[in-house]
Design a protein around this motif. Structure first.
Motif, PDB file in Angstrom:
ATOM      1  N   ASP A 147       0.833  -1.202   0.000  1.00 54.20           N
ATOM      2  CA  ASP A 147       0.000   0.000   0.000  1.00 54.20           C
ATOM      3  C   ASP A 147       0.869   1.255   0.000  1.00 54.20           C
ATOM      4  O   ASP A 147       0.654   2.187  -0.789  1.00 54.20           O
ATOM      5  CB  ASP A 147      -0.911  -0.020   1.228  1.00 54.20           C
ATOM      6  CG  ASP A 147      -1.749   1.240   1.358  1.00 54.20           C
ATOM      7  OD1 ASP A 147      -2.838   1.275   0.753  1.00 54.20           O
ATOM      8  OD2 ASP A 147      -1.316   2.180   2.056  1.00 54.20           O
ATOM      9  N   LYS A 148       1.876   1.260   0.847  1.00 59.33           N
ATOM     10  CA  LYS A 148       2.770   2.419   0.957  1.00 59.33           C
ATOM     11  C   LYS A 148       3.552   2.639  -0.344  1.00 59.33           C
ATOM     12  O   LYS A 148       3.694   3.778  -0.824  1.00 59.33           O
ATOM     13  CB  LYS A 148       3.729   2.215   2.124  1.00 59.33           C
ATOM     14  CG  LYS A 148       4.693   3.377   2.358  1.00 59.33           C
ATOM     15  CD  LYS A 148       5.592   3.098   3.557  1.00 59.33           C
ATOM     16  CE  LYS A 148       6.574   4.242   3.786  1.00 59.33           C
ATOM     17  NZ  LYS A 148       7.468   3.970   4.967  1.00 59.33           N
ATOM     18  N   ALA A 149       4.056   1.554  -0.927  1.00 56.93           N
ATOM     19  CA  ALA A 149       4.859   1.669  -2.149  1.00 56.93           C
ATOM     20  C   ALA A 149       4.034   2.160  -3.332  1.00 56.93           C
ATOM     21  O   ALA A 149       4.512   2.958  -4.147  1.00 56.93           O
ATOM     22  CB  ALA A 149       5.502   0.322  -2.468  1.00 56.93           C
ATOM     23  N   ALA A 150       2.807   1.706  -3.439  1.00 60.35           N
ATOM     24  CA  ALA A 150       1.957   2.121  -4.554  1.00 60.35           C
ATOM     25  C   ALA A 150       1.654   3.616  -4.464  1.00 60.35           C
ATOM     26  O   ALA A 150       1.686   4.336  -5.474  1.00 60.35           O
ATOM     27  CB  ALA A 150       0.668   1.317  -4.553  1.00 60.35           C
ATOM     28  N   ARG A 151       1.373   4.098  -3.274  1.00 61.47           N
ATOM     29  CA  ARG A 151       1.063   5.523  -3.095  1.00 61.47           C
ATOM     30  C   ARG A 151       2.291   6.393  -3.341  1.00 61.47           C
ATOM     31  O   ARG A 151       2.188   7.513  -3.830  1.00 61.47           O
ATOM     32  CB  ARG A 151       0.514   5.762  -1.688  1.00 61.47           C
ATOM     33  CG  ARG A 151      -0.814   5.077  -1.444  1.00 61.47           C
ATOM     34  CD  ARG A 151      -1.356   5.340  -0.048  1.00 61.47           C
ATOM     35  NE  ARG A 151      -2.549   4.553   0.166  1.00 61.47           N
ATOM     36  CZ  ARG A 151      -3.750   4.849  -0.331  1.00 61.47           C
ATOM     37  NH1 ARG A 151      -3.894   5.945  -1.056  1.00 61.47           N
ATOM     38  NH2 ARG A 151      -4.795   4.079  -0.102  1.00 61.47           N
ATOM     39  N   ALA A 152       3.451   5.867  -3.005  1.00 61.63           N
ATOM     40  CA  ALA A 152       4.679   6.639  -3.171  1.00 61.63           C
ATOM     41  C   ALA A 152       5.110   6.712  -4.632  1.00 61.63           C
ATOM     42  O   ALA A 152       5.929   7.576  -4.993  1.00 61.63           O
ATOM     43  CB  ALA A 152       5.794   6.030  -2.328  1.00 61.63           C
ATOM     44  N   TYR A 153       4.585   5.852  -5.471  1.00 61.58           N
ATOM     45  CA  TYR A 153       5.007   5.792  -6.864  1.00 61.58           C
ATOM     46  C   TYR A 153       4.661   7.068  -7.622  1.00 61.58           C
ATOM     47  O   TYR A 153       5.480   7.583  -8.408  1.00 61.58           O
ATOM     48  CB  TYR A 153       4.352   4.593  -7.546  1.00 61.58           C
ATOM     49  CG  TYR A 153       4.837   4.368  -8.958  1.00 61.58           C
ATOM     50  CD1 TYR A 153       5.971   3.607  -9.209  1.00 61.58           C
ATOM     51  CD2 TYR A 153       4.157   4.909 -10.049  1.00 61.58           C
ATOM     52  CE1 TYR A 153       6.426   3.403 -10.506  1.00 61.58           C
ATOM     53  CE2 TYR A 153       4.597   4.708 -11.348  1.00 61.58           C
ATOM     54  CZ  TYR A 153       5.728   3.957 -11.569  1.00 61.58           C
ATOM     55  OH  TYR A 153       6.179   3.757 -12.855  1.00 61.58           O
ATOM     56  N   ASP A 154       3.462   7.624  -7.377  1.00 61.55           N
ATOM     57  CA  ASP A 154       3.018   8.820  -8.098  1.00 61.55           C
ATOM     58  C   ASP A 154       1.851   9.428  -7.330  1.00 61.55           C
ATOM     59  O   ASP A 154       0.979   8.707  -6.835  1.00 61.55           O
ATOM     60  CB  ASP A 154       2.583   8.454  -9.516  1.00 61.55           C
ATOM     61  CG  ASP A 154       2.410   9.672 -10.409  1.00 61.55           C
ATOM     62  OD1 ASP A 154       1.444  10.427 -10.195  1.00 61.55           O
ATOM     63  OD2 ASP A 154       3.235   9.846 -11.337  1.00 61.55           O
ATOM     64  N   ALA A 232       1.716  -2.457 -10.470  1.00 63.97           N
ATOM     65  CA  ALA A 232       0.340  -1.992 -10.599  1.00 63.97           C
ATOM     66  C   ALA A 232       0.279  -0.487 -10.847  1.00 63.97           C
ATOM     67  O   ALA A 232      -0.466  -0.003 -11.721  1.00 63.97           O
ATOM     68  CB  ALA A 232      -0.454  -2.348  -9.345  1.00 63.97           C
ATOM     69  N   ALA A 233       1.054   0.276 -10.090  1.00 65.33           N
ATOM     70  CA  ALA A 233       1.029   1.728 -10.211  1.00 65.33           C
ATOM     71  C   ALA A 233       1.543   2.180 -11.574  1.00 65.33           C
ATOM     72  O   ALA A 233       0.965   3.086 -12.198  1.00 65.33           O
ATOM     73  CB  ALA A 233       1.864   2.344  -9.094  1.00 65.33           C
ATOM     74  N   ARG A 234       2.612   1.579 -12.043  1.00 59.39           N
ATOM     75  CA  ARG A 234       3.159   1.947 -13.353  1.00 59.39           C
ATOM     76  C   ARG A 234       2.122   1.735 -14.456  1.00 59.39           C
ATOM     77  O   ARG A 234       1.961   2.567 -15.345  1.00 59.39           O
ATOM     78  CB  ARG A 234       4.402   1.095 -13.635  1.00 59.39           C
ATOM     79  CG  ARG A 234       5.098   1.445 -14.962  1.00 59.39           C
ATOM     80  CD  ARG A 234       6.161   0.427 -15.320  1.00 59.39           C
ATOM     81  NE  ARG A 234       5.595  -0.900 -15.508  1.00 59.39           N
ATOM     82  CZ  ARG A 234       4.979  -1.281 -16.620  1.00 59.39           C
ATOM     83  NH1 ARG A 234       4.842  -0.451 -17.638  1.00 59.39           N
ATOM     84  NH2 ARG A 234       4.477  -2.498 -16.712  1.00 59.39           N
TER      85      ARG A 234
END
Length: 488
Positions: A147-154, A232-234
């Protein structure tokens, strides 16, 4: 790839499974005799015990957490091509005998076979024997990292969902033909899905995930939560700037890995023996004939260590194999279970699978993929004047009888003058498996298997599978889209 084990480990010994299910050879023999009491060619008992857990978060809040256990036995009786099936969630002798007699009456036939002495099946050793002994907080910590990594992506990522599911399945198969096979099967999967929102208010989605028959430390050493989250974020951010996909017939390059789902759906299902013995497949009657270009070799391999689709032994007690289905364009083999093998005069390929003890087994895939070729992936892309590069798919549908498919590309790009350019959205690949195979002109040397996310559905049953392929060029595929046609 692991070889057959000469002796089962202590944790998977026959006594271990007899203690788990509370049955012995004598009771199993009585149940099989009851299953054959009304006549029949074959009887089988499938004992199963599954312990599972799952945890999911949405917007950083734990929305679900559960643990469960199920146990039961399925009884199958075959009489010719007729199948009688019954199951019970109680392993008391009277309930087992009742289920056996019920299956017997459904499949009753003139022949009556005797139960032969059991011979323990020597199975593969492809994955660790583990239990669900990790603390729930350890699994929660992994999901929170995603969750933290996805939000930090963009900053445009507006919503994140992440989850972790795992199970350990213990099975014991005993049959009137002497089969006595057991296995302990771990399985886990990590999943992340996100929503991104652009300045114009348009929203896009992305997903990532993976897993296999692995221990929990796999998610800290090989495929971390951050890996799946960024994946997922990319994908979601990429779609914000995507242009409309072109429409029309054009050259298409499929990327390595998950695009192998097209092989699974458009080709693999058509090579399952039950569809072919019933003449329901586009590949029926084509054994030994050319069905693809000589660049194409497709296998179904259930013996790859730790893979999601791998099994030490199938759900009929047959060790899995590496089955060559199409060899340099020639159809060599169908995937078969015991019933289809007997009716068609084939050998079982270790492909009998079922979702649970409540389900009848049928021919199913394990890890299905196209083998690597000799072409450089960069050369494949450079060879395309104007076309589509499909890297990922989100879904699709196939008609087994004619092989016609429609697949939605979740990540795809234009290829212009041999270069990958703009990302596109709304691309659909339309065609049929048999024709698509005959348009394969280049096959890369970069074979990759998927991350471990596949679940295959067939006749209401879902089973874990793997897919894969190298970079592949199709000279002619119909692409559905809302943009200008190819070359315009």
């Amino acid at each position: 790839m692991s070889s057959l084990a000469a002796t089962p480990s202590a944790s998977t010994s026959p006594n271990y499974f007899q203690e788990r299910f509370g049955v012995d050879h004598a009771l199993v023999t009585r149940c099989l005799a009851a299953a054959l009491s009304a006549g029949g060619d074959f009887a089988e008992l499938y004992f199963e015990s599954v312990t599972s857990s799952s945890i999911g978060i949405d917007e950083g809040i734990v929305k679900s957490a559960s643990q469960g256990h199920s146990m039961g036995c399925g009884v199958r009786v075959l009489s010719g091509e007729r199948t009688g099936y019954s199951y019970t969630d109680s392993l008391e002798e009277d309930r087992l005998i009742h289920a056996a007699k019920t299956a017997a009456l459904i499949a009753s036939g003139p022949a009556k076979q005797q139960v032969v002495p059991f011979v323990e099946t020597q199975v593969h050793d492809l994955y660790p024997v583990i239990g669900l002994d990790a603390e729930i907080r350890e699994k929660l910590a992994l999901v929170q990292r995603a969750d933290k990594a996805a939000r930090a992506y963009d900053s445009r990522i507006t919503q994140v969902r992440a989850g972790f599911n795992d199970e350990v399945r213990h099975i014991l198969i005993a049959a009137s033909d002497g089969t006595w096979a057991s296995d302990t099967q771990p399985l886990s999967r990590f999943s992340v899905s996100v929503i991104a929102k652009g300045a114009d208010g348009v929203t896009t989605r992305g997903s990532g995930g993976g897993g296999g028959r692995v221990k929990l430390d796999y998610y800290t050493t090989e495929r971390t939560p951050e890996h799946f989250a960024q994946q997922a974020a990319r994908q979601a951010i990429l779609q914000l700037d995507a242009v409309a996909a072109p429409a029309g017939e054009m050259e298409v390059v499929l990327g390595p890995g998950w695009p192998g789902v097209l092989i699974h759906e458009a080709v693999g299902h058509g090579l399952e023996a039950d569809f072919n013995r019933k003449k329901q497949s586009a590949f029926a009657g084509l054994m030994g004939q050319r069905v693809a270009t000589d660049k194409v070799t497709v296998v179904d391999n259930g013996t790859i260590a730790n893979r999601r689709g791998s099994l030490n032994v199938d759900d009929e007690g047959t060790p899995t194999r590496n089955n060559v289905l199409i060899e340099k364009g020639i159809l060599r083999q169908y995937m078969s279970d015991k019933l289809s093998a007997k009716v068609m005069g084939l050998q079982s390929t270790g492909s009998g699978r079922r979702e649970s003890y409540a389900c009848v087994p049928m021919p199913r895939m394990t890890n299905t993929y196209m083998l690597a070729g000799e072409d450089d992936p960069a050369d494949i892309l450079r060879s395309v004047k104007c076309g589509l590069y499909a890297v990922n798919f989100s879904g699709g549908s196939v008609d087994i009888t004619n092989g016609k498919f429609v697949f939605a590309a979740s990540e795809a790009y234009l290829i212009e003058d041999g270069k990958v350019t703009a990302p596109v959205k709304g691309a659909m690949l339309i065609g049929d498996g048999a024709t698509a195979l005959k348009h394969v002109s280049m096959v890369g040397h970069d074979l990759a298997l998927d991350e471990g996310i596949g679940t295959c559905g067939k006749r209401g049953q879902g089973v874990p599978v793997g897919v894969g392929m190298p970079t592949v060029k199709l000279d002619k595929v119909t692409v559905g889209g809302t943009g200008h046609g190819a070359g315009n």
